[in-house]
Design an enzyme around this catalytic site. Structure first.
Site, short mmCIF file in Angstrom:
data_model
loop_
_atom_site.label_atom_id
_atom_site.label_comp_id
_atom_site.label_asym_id
_atom_site.label_seq_id
_atom_site.Cartn_x
_atom_site.Cartn_y
_atom_site.Cartn_z
N GLU A 146 0.83 -1.21 0.00
CA GLU A 146 0.00 0.00 0.00
C GLU A 146 0.86 1.26 0.00
O GLU A 146 1.69 1.46 0.90
CB GLU A 146 -0.92 0.02 1.23
CG GLU A 146 -1.82 1.25 1.25
CD GLU A 146 -2.90 1.21 2.32
OE1 GLU A 146 -2.82 0.33 3.21
OE2 GLU A 146 -3.83 2.04 2.24
N GLU A 240 -12.60 2.51 3.16
CA GLU A 240 -11.87 2.60 4.42
C GLU A 240 -12.21 3.93 5.09
O GLU A 240 -12.11 4.98 4.47
CB GLU A 240 -10.37 2.51 4.16
CG GLU A 240 -9.53 2.38 5.43
CD GLU A 240 -8.07 2.13 5.11
OE1 GLU A 240 -7.48 1.29 5.78
OE2 GLU A 240 -7.52 2.76 4.19
MN MN Z 1 -5.63 2.37 3.20
#
Ligand code: MN
Length: 289
Positions: A146, A240
């Site tokens: 990420e 998220e």
């Molecule tokens: Mn994230």
């Protein structure tokens, strides 16, 4: 394409009851999958998670951020070994869950560093991530790194850095994970990073600039979703969001979740599910133009 929800939208308590609650609420909000926070894969209740996924017919993925003691981008070999052992356990947990993705800040600690990453530390991280990706591939699991903002790692802050990192991580099987919240801080725009990583992009987080309700901040979602459609992206797209209304003790502190941006998880989740699906539907119409 699977539309998913990060588990911490629902609860910060990941015991058996919390896991079942999070899976049930993700299903009821309309999502296809839940992303489990695997900060400690050694204590994660795999049996409870497997049962909840079966009960509600949901898919799962897993994510985590390493800490100082498990920092695989360190020059401290004991931390690198501890990090690799933790990631191996995370892969094994996900294999037991039939999950297809491991993602997050798995290539460094998730924290504000006070110095740049070192070449040796980055090489350590690439070596570990390459081996973890090999182990994961045997279980049908894709590993994605990420790209995060400068306050949460010093290793990968832009999509171009991630492209270079995965090219040096050995087997070519490591993917890139982009997150709109982080992109909005570090990238020049929301379109080109997706095109720059078209061949490596394997996981996506959808977060608003303040990590609250989608569409109420400064993230240019139209450009981002247009880019996903342009490259024919077919991987998970996972909502998220964090609020002080739901607290996961370690993670909330590290991410600086000090404010209450929402209190009703059900309303927030249903809104996000509809927001993401509406954008993808609208952008798909571009094929007629
Ligand atoms: Mn994230």
């Amino acid at each position: 394409m699977q539309i998913g929800c990060h588990g911490l939208v629902w609860t910060g308590t990941y015991d058996a009851a919390g896991i079942r609650h999070a899976v049930q609420k993700s299903k009821e909000a309309g999502f296809d999958l839940i992303e489990f926070p695997l900060m400690d894969p050694f204590t994660f209740d795999v049996g409870a998670a497997r049962a909840a996924l079966d009960e509600f017919g949901m898919a799962a993925t897993g994510s985590l951020g390493l800490d100082e003691s498990t920092d695989v981008s360190s020059e401290d070999e004991s931390a690198v070994r501890a990090g690799e052992a933790l990631l191996e356990r995370a892969v094994d947990v996900l294999a037991e869950l039939g999950a297809a993705h491991l993602c997050g800040i798995i290539y460094s600690a998730m924290r504000k560093y006070m110095e740049p990453a070192t070449p040796r530390g980055i090489a350590n991280s690439q070596a570990v991530i390459g081996r973890i990706a090999d182990r994961a591939a045997q279980a049908g699991i894709k590993v994605s790194v990420e790209v995060t903002n400068r306050y949460e790692s010093n290793v990968l802050n832009t999509a171009r850095q991630a492209r270079e990192f995965v090219a040096g991580a050995g087997n070519g099987g490591v993917g890139v994970h982009l997150d709109t919240y982080h992109m909005n801080i570090e990238e020049t725009d929301m379109f080109s990073p997706v095109l720059d990583t078209a061949d490596q992009l394997s996981y996506v987080h959808i977060g608003e600039s303040h990590r609250g309700y989608l569409g109420t901040g400064s993230v240019d979602f139209d450009s981002f979703f247009r880019a996903l459609t342009r490259i024919g992206y077919d991987g998970p797209v996972v909502f998220e969001s964090f609020s002080s209304a739901v607290v996961a003790p370690d993670l909330s502190r590290m991410l600086g979740i000090w404010r209450n941006l929402w209190s009703d998880s059900e309303e927030l989740g249903a809104h996000a599910n509809a927001f993401i699906r509406d954008k993808m539907t609208a952008m798909a119409s571009m094929s007629h133009h």
